[in-house]
Design a protein around this motif. Structure first.
Motif, mmCIF file in Angstrom:
data_model
loop_
_atom_site.group_PDB
_atom_site.id
_atom_site.type_symbol
_atom_site.label_atom_id
_atom_site.label_comp_id
_atom_site.label_asym_id
_atom_site.label_seq_id
_atom_site.Cartn_x
_atom_site.Cartn_y
_atom_site.Cartn_z
ATOM 1 N N GLU A 1 0.843 -1.040 0.047
ATOM 2 C CA GLU A 1 -0.029 0.047 -0.124
ATOM 3 C C GLU A 1 0.975 1.299 0.002
ATOM 4 O OE1 GLU A 1 -2.730 -0.119 3.232
ATOM 5 O OE2 GLU A 1 -3.636 -1.981 2.747
ATOM 6 N N GLU A 2 1.939 1.261 0.494
ATOM 7 C CA GLU A 2 2.770 2.118 0.836
ATOM 8 C C GLU A 2 3.471 2.621 -0.667
ATOM 9 O OE1 GLU A 2 7.266 3.394 2.355
ATOM 10 O OE2 GLU A 2 5.941 2.025 3.723
ATOM 11 N N TYR A 3 3.921 1.734 -1.112
ATOM 12 C CA TYR A 3 4.841 1.926 -2.461
ATOM 13 C C TYR A 3 3.619 2.319 -3.519
ATOM 14 C CZ TYR A 3 8.685 -0.445 -0.183
ATOM 15 O OH TYR A 3 9.760 -0.757 0.542
ATOM 16 N N THR A 4 2.365 1.889 -3.517
ATOM 17 C CA THR A 4 1.335 2.020 -4.471
ATOM 18 C C THR A 4 0.955 3.570 -4.377
ATOM 19 O OG1 THR A 4 0.574 -0.126 -4.595
ATOM 20 C CG2 THR A 4 -1.117 1.632 -5.271
ATOM 21 N N TYR A 5 0.850 3.866 -2.779
ATOM 22 C CA TYR A 5 0.789 5.539 -2.585
ATOM 23 C C TYR A 5 1.595 6.228 -3.001
ATOM 24 C CZ TYR A 5 0.192 9.684 0.177
ATOM 25 O OH TYR A 5 -0.023 10.990 0.751
ATOM 26 N N MET A 6 3.044 5.783 -2.919
ATOM 27 C CA MET A 6 4.228 6.734 -3.536
ATOM 28 C C MET A 6 4.100 6.682 -4.880
ATOM 29 S SD MET A 6 5.448 8.040 -0.859
ATOM 30 C CE MET A 6 6.831 8.754 -1.730
ATOM 31 N N ALA A 7 3.698 5.859 -5.830
ATOM 32 C CA ALA A 7 3.701 5.791 -6.967
ATOM 33 C C ALA A 7 2.497 6.816 -7.515
ATOM 34 C CB ALA A 7 3.197 4.380 -7.478
ATOM 35 N N ARG A 8 1.458 6.756 -6.840
ATOM 36 C CA ARG A 8 0.352 7.757 -7.052
ATOM 37 C C ARG A 8 1.050 9.273 -6.851
ATOM 38 N NH1 ARG A 8 -2.880 5.448 -3.544
ATOM 39 N NH2 ARG A 8 -3.877 3.350 -3.988
ATOM 40 N N LEU A 9 1.592 9.350 -5.838
ATOM 41 C CA LEU A 9 2.284 10.610 -5.541
ATOM 42 C C LEU A 9 3.407 11.080 -6.539
ATOM 43 C CD1 LEU A 9 2.503 13.189 -3.635
ATOM 44 C CD2 LEU A 9 4.298 11.985 -2.254
ATOM 45 N N SER A 10 4.224 9.993 -6.940
ATOM 46 C CA SER A 10 5.248 10.491 -7.976
ATOM 47 C C SER A 10 4.388 10.810 -9.233
ATOM 48 C CB SER A 10 6.008 9.165 -8.299
ATOM 49 O OG SER A 10 6.682 8.825 -7.088
ATOM 50 N N GLU A 11 3.274 10.226 -9.615
ATOM 51 C CA GLU A 11 2.370 10.506 -10.634
ATOM 52 C C GLU A 11 2.176 11.819 -10.784
ATOM 53 O OE1 GLU A 11 -1.567 9.184 -13.321
ATOM 54 O OE2 GLU A 11 -1.110 8.329 -11.364
ATOM 55 N N GLN A 12 1.656 12.207 -9.445
ATOM 56 C CA GLN A 12 1.013 13.579 -9.320
ATOM 57 C C GLN A 12 1.955 14.773 -9.529
ATOM 58 O OE1 GLN A 12 -2.235 14.891 -8.829
ATOM 59 N NE2 GLN A 12 -2.610 12.466 -9.643
ATOM 60 N N THR A 13 3.242 14.332 -9.063
ATOM 61 C CA THR A 13 4.437 15.408 -9.386
ATOM 62 C C THR A 13 5.328 15.141 -10.546
ATOM 63 O OG1 THR A 13 5.683 13.779 -7.816
ATOM 64 C CG2 THR A 13 4.644 15.559 -6.751
ATOM 65 N N GLU A 14 4.898 14.340 -11.192
ATOM 66 C CA GLU A 14 5.324 14.048 -12.727
ATOM 67 C C GLU A 14 7.073 13.416 -12.441
ATOM 68 O OE1 GLU A 14 4.512 17.120 -15.513
ATOM 69 O OE2 GLU A 14 2.545 16.975 -15.329
ATOM 70 N N ARG A 15 7.172 12.834 -11.464
ATOM 71 C CA ARG A 15 8.483 12.196 -11.358
ATOM 72 C C ARG A 15 8.410 10.703 -11.852
ATOM 73 N NH1 ARG A 15 12.057 14.929 -8.316
ATOM 74 N NH2 ARG A 15 13.205 13.054 -7.501
ATOM 75 N N TRP A 16 8.515 10.508 -13.108
ATOM 76 C CA TRP A 16 8.397 9.365 -13.638
ATOM 77 C C TRP A 16 9.127 8.241 -13.165
ATOM 78 C CZ3 TRP A 16 3.633 10.370 -14.600
ATOM 79 C CH2 TRP A 16 3.106 11.502 -15.105
ATOM 80 N N GLU A 17 10.538 8.618 -13.064
ATOM 81 C CA GLU A 17 11.335 7.580 -12.773
ATOM 82 C C GLU A 17 11.199 7.191 -11.360
ATOM 83 O OE1 GLU A 17 12.161 10.572 -14.223
ATOM 84 O OE2 GLU A 17 13.350 10.100 -16.167
ATOM 85 N N ASP A 18 10.941 7.950 -10.508
ATOM 86 C CA ASP A 18 10.535 7.618 -9.142
ATOM 87 C C ASP A 18 9.397 6.775 -9.210
ATOM 88 O OD1 ASP A 18 12.616 9.099 -8.158
ATOM 89 O OD2 ASP A 18 11.190 10.564 -7.353
ATOM 90 N N MET A 19 8.307 7.052 -10.003
ATOM 91 C CA MET A 19 7.179 6.045 -10.310
ATOM 92 C C MET A 19 7.549 4.571 -10.683
ATOM 93 S SD MET A 19 3.657 7.173 -12.211
ATOM 94 C CE MET A 19 2.065 6.030 -12.065
ATOM 95 N N VAL A 20 8.163 4.646 -11.579
ATOM 96 C CA VAL A 20 8.944 3.403 -12.196
ATOM 97 C C VAL A 20 9.521 2.439 -10.867
ATOM 98 C CG1 VAL A 20 10.847 2.206 -13.305
ATOM 99 C CG2 VAL A 20 9.237 4.070 -14.449
ATOM 100 N N GLU A 21 10.249 3.117 -9.952
ATOM 101 C CA GLU A 21 11.177 2.422 -9.026
ATOM 102 C C GLU A 21 10.027 2.050 -7.865
ATOM 103 O OE1 GLU A 21 14.249 1.580 -8.717
ATOM 104 O OE2 GLU A 21 14.038 2.234 -10.972
ATOM 105 N N TYR A 22 8.834 2.825 -7.598
ATOM 106 C CA TYR A 22 7.981 2.184 -6.653
ATOM 107 C C TYR A 22 7.186 1.142 -7.213
ATOM 108 C CZ TYR A 22 9.041 6.122 -3.362
ATOM 109 O OH TYR A 22 9.568 7.368 -2.791
ATOM 110 N N MET A 23 6.890 1.139 -8.511
ATOM 111 C CA MET A 23 6.099 0.210 -8.995
ATOM 112 C C MET A 23 6.880 -1.270 -9.186
ATOM 113 S SD MET A 23 3.184 1.142 -9.118
ATOM 114 C CE MET A 23 2.643 -0.615 -9.575
#
Length: 245
Positions: free
Chosen positions: A6-28
């Motif tokens: 849940e934490e990593y999914t939440y952080m992926a959503r947050l990364s999407e909102q901030t358009e930090r795509w590489e971070d989003m990749v790492e969380y997923m």
């Protein structure tokens, strides 16, 4: 373990909102390490993460290539540094494409029996092999073969499971497969046939859709129609007549 998912999914959503795509990749990737078998929301987050990470680099590569062609006579002095920069973008593109393709082949497809999930992953496999074929000459032949097989697997699974003709996944696969035929294979007749078939099969059923789904479906159908209109202008007369039948 569930809390971390849940934490990593939440952080992926947050990364999407901030358009930090590489971070989003790492969380997923962390979510995949935990669960292997993603739910619908997680699959969509994974797709968004890689689509944007790779998309930025595809845009950069196209811009560099266009500049290289336009300024060919003027940039002799900087040809070496330009090529270095282009190679750097290509290396990043290849890295992310190969990364998601390996995740799909080695983990995601092996861990799910869900038909919709398998179609989703085969579509992604087709897309990222298509992206490789755009720029990577040494991998092009294999990438083309893999992309074609993946798109065909997607369509066969949906036919076997009787997905509706207006199913968004079906439309998305058909749209991307037709683009692959046009842009990568340079097979204009096949691209037009695919586009025409999916468009004509979906149209009779769109009035039965709910409002939100209707908007999504008609948006994709409009893209397919626009492509068909543009591509059919390149067909020889015999193929145009065959398309009308």
């Amino acid at each position: 373990m569930s809390d971390k998912r849940e934490e990593y999914t939440y952080m992926a959503r947050l990364s999407e909102q901030t358009e930090r795509w590489e971070d989003m990749v790492e969380y997923m990737k962390r979510v995949i390490d935990i669960t292997k078998d993603l739910n619908n929301e997680e699959r969509n987050l994974l797709s968004i993460a890689y689509k944007n990470t790779v998309g930025q680099r595809r845009t950069a590569w196209r811009a560099i290539t266009a500049y290289e062609i336009k300024e060919k006579q003027k940039i002799v002095k900087y040809a070496e540094v330009l090529q270095y920069y282009k190679n750097r973008v290509e290396k990043e593109l290849e890295q992310y494409c190969m990364e998601i393709l390996n995740l799909i082949d080695q983990t995601l497809l092996k861990k799910t029996a869900n038909t919709e999930a398998r179609v989703f992953y085969f579509k992604m496999k087709g897309d990222y092999n298509r992206y490789l074929a755009e720029f990577q000459q040494k991998l092009q032949e294999k990438a083309i073969q893999q992309a074609q097989l993946a798109y065909q697997n997607s369509l066969e699974l949906m036919d076997k499971d009787k997905f509706s003709k207006t199913n968004l996944l079906r439309l998305g696969v058909s749209l991307n497969y037709s683009v692959f035929c046009y842009e990568i294979l340079s097979d204009v007749p096949k691209a037009c046939q695919l586009a025409k078939k999916v468009f004509e099969e979906a149209i009779p059923d769109i009035e039965e859709l709910e409002n939100d789904e209707y908007k999504d479906v008609t948006t994709i159908l409009q893209l397919i129609k626009d492509n068909l209109t543009n591509w059919s202008g390149e067909l020889p007369e015999d193929d145009i007549n065959a398309l009308k039948r």
